[in-house]
Design a protein around this motif. Sequence first.
Motif: not given
Length: 253
Positions: A139, A142, A180, A183, A186, A217-218, A220-221
């Motif tokens: 993450a 990102a 971004d 994002f 993603a 981003w996958w 982190l999200r």
Amino acid sequence: MLGVDEIEIVVAHQERATLRVGDVFLKVDTDQTRTDVEVAAMALAPVPTPEVLWRKPPVLALAALPGTALGRLGEPSAASPAAWAAAGAAARALHDAPLPPWPGPCLDDLASALDAECSWLLTHEVLPRDLITRNRRIAEDALRPWTPVFTHGDLQVAHVFVDGDEISGVIDWSEAGRGDALFDLAVLTLGYEERLADVAAGYGSDADVDMDVIRAWWSLRSLTAVRWLVEHGFDPSAPGCEVDVLRARMRGT
């Protein structure tokens, strides 16, 4: 509105509720700032959006869109490759539009959120430690400078409606702002990695679709969503959802 047989609860939790009454969606939100952003973003976005029928705080009434959602996280998408490419083209049109006048998330806030959520996940032993630490490392890729664009901010498949191979509208703009571009891409492909090539084809330039950043981003999200989902009555461990996305990163896919 005449002849309505029932009211459908689309989503409901402590902060927001969305009801469908015939061909009208009624959105009730405790935070009117989110509704302000939603209405303003729909007015600016160069993609199809629901018609605002009326607004009487805390309720916003929107006309239903034709077609169906591109997908539902955790379920296979029945949409065609052309429809996914159209979603990519819609994202590109949005990202090429003039910036909205309000700001979006900053790197420091995102880094702080990642720290806080990973700490909570570890403290409460919600997920295996190695799953958290591996995805946190991913993450962090990102969290780099980006050129801000007009982003939807929550461009999940359930928010993109298609009618055949065409985009009939995009809903739920309350998180829109400067952000971004990767994002948005993603979030659109979260849980649908196999559809990323179609989205990239519609977006128009492979050079603009950095897979390493999208994977970041996958992670982190998903890491930052688990606590909210649990606390609001959703299951991030359902097949194909956020926890499975995190596990896929452990396999290096």
